[in-house]
Motif scaffolding. Structure first.
Motif, mmCIF file in Angstrom:
data_model
loop_
_atom_site.group_PDB
_atom_site.id
_atom_site.type_symbol
_atom_site.label_atom_id
_atom_site.label_comp_id
_atom_site.label_asym_id
_atom_site.label_seq_id
_atom_site.Cartn_x
_atom_site.Cartn_y
_atom_site.Cartn_z
ATOM 1 N N LEU A 111 0.912 -1.253 -0.075
ATOM 2 C CA LEU A 111 0.017 0.055 -0.038
ATOM 3 C C LEU A 111 0.939 1.407 0.069
ATOM 4 N N ASN A 112 0.969 1.951 -1.411
ATOM 5 C CA ASN A 112 1.867 2.987 -1.304
ATOM 6 C C ASN A 112 1.534 4.040 -2.270
ATOM 7 N N VAL A 113 2.131 4.915 -2.555
ATOM 8 C CA VAL A 113 2.186 5.994 -3.400
ATOM 9 C C VAL A 113 3.419 6.257 -3.790
ATOM 10 N N LEU A 114 3.686 6.380 -5.015
ATOM 11 C CA LEU A 114 5.245 6.619 -5.292
ATOM 12 C C LEU A 114 5.410 8.133 -5.931
ATOM 13 N N ALA A 115 6.576 8.972 -5.565
ATOM 14 C CA ALA A 115 6.550 10.114 -6.084
ATOM 15 C C ALA A 115 7.862 10.122 -6.779
ATOM 16 N N ILE A 116 7.871 10.741 -8.066
ATOM 17 C CA ILE A 116 9.055 10.775 -8.950
ATOM 18 C C ILE A 116 9.320 12.118 -9.478
ATOM 19 N N GLU A 117 10.494 12.524 -8.966
ATOM 20 C CA GLU A 117 11.004 13.755 -9.495
ATOM 21 C C GLU A 117 12.013 13.415 -10.670
ATOM 22 N N ALA A 118 11.751 13.563 -11.744
ATOM 23 C CA ALA A 118 12.224 13.025 -13.187
ATOM 24 C C ALA A 118 13.642 13.826 -13.324
ATOM 25 N N GLU A 119 14.641 13.324 -13.384
ATOM 26 C CA GLU A 119 15.974 13.874 -13.887
ATOM 27 C C GLU A 119 16.739 12.865 -14.924
ATOM 28 N N ALA A 120 16.699 13.388 -16.241
ATOM 29 C CA ALA A 120 17.511 12.785 -17.069
ATOM 30 C C ALA A 120 18.835 12.709 -17.095
ATOM 31 N N VAL A 121 19.629 11.774 -17.550
ATOM 32 C CA VAL A 121 20.871 11.743 -17.661
ATOM 33 C C VAL A 121 21.273 12.253 -18.935
ATOM 34 N N ARG A 122 22.525 12.668 -19.002
ATOM 35 C CA ARG A 122 23.257 13.128 -20.210
ATOM 36 C C ARG A 122 22.597 12.333 -21.529
ATOM 37 N N ASP A 123 22.287 13.170 -22.799
ATOM 38 C CA ASP A 123 22.014 12.970 -23.934
ATOM 39 C C ASP A 123 20.564 11.775 -23.911
ATOM 40 N N THR A 124 20.127 11.921 -22.897
ATOM 41 C CA THR A 124 18.477 11.020 -22.975
ATOM 42 C C THR A 124 17.733 11.964 -23.912
ATOM 43 N N PRO A 125 17.111 11.235 -24.911
ATOM 44 C CA PRO A 125 16.192 11.890 -25.840
ATOM 45 C C PRO A 125 15.023 12.359 -25.492
ATOM 46 N N LEU A 126 14.625 13.901 -25.565
ATOM 47 C CA LEU A 126 13.369 14.464 -25.019
ATOM 48 C C LEU A 126 12.172 13.795 -26.250
ATOM 49 N N ARG A 127 11.198 13.061 -25.435
ATOM 50 C CA ARG A 127 9.989 12.672 -26.121
ATOM 51 C C ARG A 127 8.901 13.531 -25.868
ATOM 52 N N ALA A 128 8.747 14.599 -26.421
ATOM 53 C CA ALA A 128 7.451 15.442 -26.156
ATOM 54 C C ALA A 128 6.165 14.988 -26.698
ATOM 55 N N VAL A 138 3.994 16.690 -28.130
ATOM 56 C CA VAL A 138 3.361 17.426 -29.338
ATOM 57 C C VAL A 138 3.960 16.449 -30.482
ATOM 58 N N PRO A 139 2.835 16.137 -31.504
ATOM 59 C CA PRO A 139 3.136 15.166 -32.578
ATOM 60 C C PRO A 139 4.276 15.835 -33.567
ATOM 61 N N GLY A 140 5.169 14.848 -33.917
ATOM 62 C CA GLY A 140 6.258 14.757 -34.743
ATOM 63 C C GLY A 140 7.661 14.507 -34.352
ATOM 64 N N LEU A 141 7.360 13.293 -33.598
ATOM 65 C CA LEU A 141 8.701 12.524 -33.058
ATOM 66 C C LEU A 141 9.619 12.231 -33.973
ATOM 67 N N PRO A 142 10.897 12.216 -33.630
ATOM 68 C CA PRO A 142 11.706 11.651 -34.778
ATOM 69 C C PRO A 142 11.433 10.440 -35.392
ATOM 70 N N ASP A 143 11.751 10.208 -36.707
ATOM 71 C CA ASP A 143 11.500 9.001 -37.193
ATOM 72 C C ASP A 143 12.256 7.540 -36.777
ATOM 73 N N ASP A 144 13.443 8.070 -36.106
ATOM 74 C CA ASP A 144 14.185 7.008 -35.301
ATOM 75 C C ASP A 144 13.762 6.492 -33.928
ATOM 76 N N ALA A 145 12.747 7.473 -33.518
ATOM 77 C CA ALA A 145 12.110 7.057 -32.217
ATOM 78 C C ALA A 145 11.286 5.924 -32.554
ATOM 79 N N PHE A 146 10.801 5.189 -33.778
ATOM 80 C CA PHE A 146 10.115 4.242 -34.166
ATOM 81 C C PHE A 146 10.774 3.308 -34.693
ATOM 82 N N ARG A 147 10.810 1.774 -34.298
ATOM 83 C CA ARG A 147 11.473 0.823 -35.367
ATOM 84 C C ARG A 147 10.555 0.753 -36.315
ATOM 85 N N HIS A 148 11.181 0.697 -37.697
ATOM 86 C CA HIS A 148 10.142 0.572 -38.933
ATOM 87 C C HIS A 148 10.891 -0.122 -40.106
ATOM 88 N N ASP A 149 10.087 -0.684 -41.048
ATOM 89 C CA ASP A 149 10.891 -1.118 -42.278
ATOM 90 C C ASP A 149 10.877 -0.290 -43.665
#
Length: 395
Positions: free
Chosen positions: A193-210, A212-223
């Motif tokens: 029985l818990n609530v988890l609080a997260i304070e998000a901190e990205a390490v260097r070079d972590t991609p930003l995934r906003a 807003v539509p228009g993620l980079p093509d390489d965010a997806f696997r595709h053929d």
């Protein structure tokens, strides 16, 4: 009557709630609720599994004074929303308790209006991936203590291993405890029985995934079968995702349009049709990796695969335009005010769009994108295949 019961049990109840519990011939609740009230002579009928059987038993008692126990605030990720869909307001009296989320925000001194609430109770943890960005403050409802370890691993996998985690156990009760650490080094055993609080901190070079539509093509696997980033952003703008809206994605390919639709607004849903086994597997992997495990991906082609589907608020035709009757089928299925967007790159598909535009109206747009790339030792423009886009809003 619907009563919110906190970890402080009987002591935290108002006189009105106590009176209702004493006088009611039927009290429904969970095992934890029963344990909190057993010393006060309150007999609780436990919810069975599956839950819907207990719900039907409860509804059969209409007209008889009945109490339903819930944890904290029943209208905040609780049973209250389920009952509200089946009962009228005149049949319900709700006495909320202290929400565990409000208590958690108070302990952390976090303004609740600035915090994002995520329910991971009985839901895929992958949905958390869509909520991550540097500086995010998240309050998560979890299924059990083991979920915290899995979430810590997920954060590290996403490049957020430096995030600070705070687990708040048994909030409002005598066993309340607070445990803190970082995702990367998390090794604490915590209560279910818990609530988890997260304070998000990205390490260097972590991609930003906003969102807003228009993620980079390489965010997806595709053929290669993917609506390119720039065209995808224009397409989603026309589809206009709003909270609670449903999309049909015909010829899903990598799933990029459906995934961005689901990320763009709260409570959206998407039914995607893709007959190719390999592409379906890739689309499902993309959906999990980008925080939209709820994508409903079907092994089907249109128009035959549309039979029996819930009506859409928006339809994207990214493939199968030359299938006989497809345009009329999706136009007929659209709800009034629904949006239809179709993209064509071949002359045959473009001819279908021109004919549809002549019959049904809407707008035609030609989208031409060029990207800079090396030409020998210099740089030049390389054009992508132009896209003809037809869009309309159903009257």
């Amino acid at each position: 009557m619907l009563i919110g019961l906190g970890e402080d049990g009987w002591d935290g109840l108002s006189q009105l709630a106590r009176g209702a519990l004493r006088d009611s011939p039927r009290v429904f609740g969970g095992a934890r609720h029963a344990k909190l009230l057993v010393a006060h002579g309150i007999e609780v009928t436990l919810w069975p599994s599956p839950f819907h059987e207990g719900l039907e038993a409860l509804l059969s008692a209409r007209g008889t004074p009945t109490v339903v126990l819930a944890s904290g605030n029943p209208m905040w990720f609780g049973i209250g929303s389920t009952l509200a869909r089946r009962l009228s307001p005149s049949e319900m009296t709700i006495l909320p308790g202290h929400s565990s989320l409000s208590l958690a925000a108070s302990r952390l001194c976090w303004p609740l209006q600035d915090v994002e609430i995520v329910s991971l109770h009985g839901r895929s943890l992958d949905s958390l991936r869509a909520r991550l960005y540097p500086g995010a403050r998240l309050l998560c409802l979890t299924s059990d203590g083991a979920a915290v370890h899995a979430i810590a691993d997920l954060l590290a996998d996403e490049g957020y291993g430096a995030s600070r985690l705070t687990v708040l156990e048994h909030l409002g009760g005598s066993r309340e405890r607070v445990v803190a650490g970082t995702a990367e080094g998390w090794d604490e055993a915590v209560a279910d029985l818990n609530v988890l609080a997260i304070e998000a901190e990205a390490v260097r070079d972590t991609p930003l995934r906003a969102c807003v539509p228009g993620l980079p093509d390489d965010a997806f696997r595709h053929d290669g079968k993917i609506t390119k980033r720039e065209v995808r952003a224009v397409t989603l703008a026309r589809l206009a995702p709003v909270p609670g809206a449903r999309l049909w994605d015909i010829g899903a390919g990598s799933g990029a349009v459906s995934i961005e639709w689901l990320r763009a607004a709260r409570g959206t849903s998407a039914i995607a049709l893709e007959p190719d086994d390999g592409r379906r597997a890739v689309a499902l992997a993309n959906a999990a990796a980008l925080g939209t495990p709820q994508l409903d991906l079907r092994n089907a082609s249109a128009p035959e695969g549309l039979d029996g589907l819930e009506r859409p608020d928006a339809v994207f035709l990214g493939g199968g335009l030359t299938a006989p009757g497809i345009v009329d089928a999706v136009f007929e299925a659209l709800t009034p005010g629904g949006r239809l967007v179709a993209n064509a790159v071949t002359l045959e598909s473009e001819a279908v769009l021109l004919a549809a535009h002549a019959r049904l109206g809407g707008e035609l747009t030609r989208i031409a994108i060029s990207r800079a790339s090396p030409v020998g030792g210099l740089t030049g423009w390389r054009p992508l295949m132009p896209v003809t886009q037809w869009s309309l809003v159903k009257p």
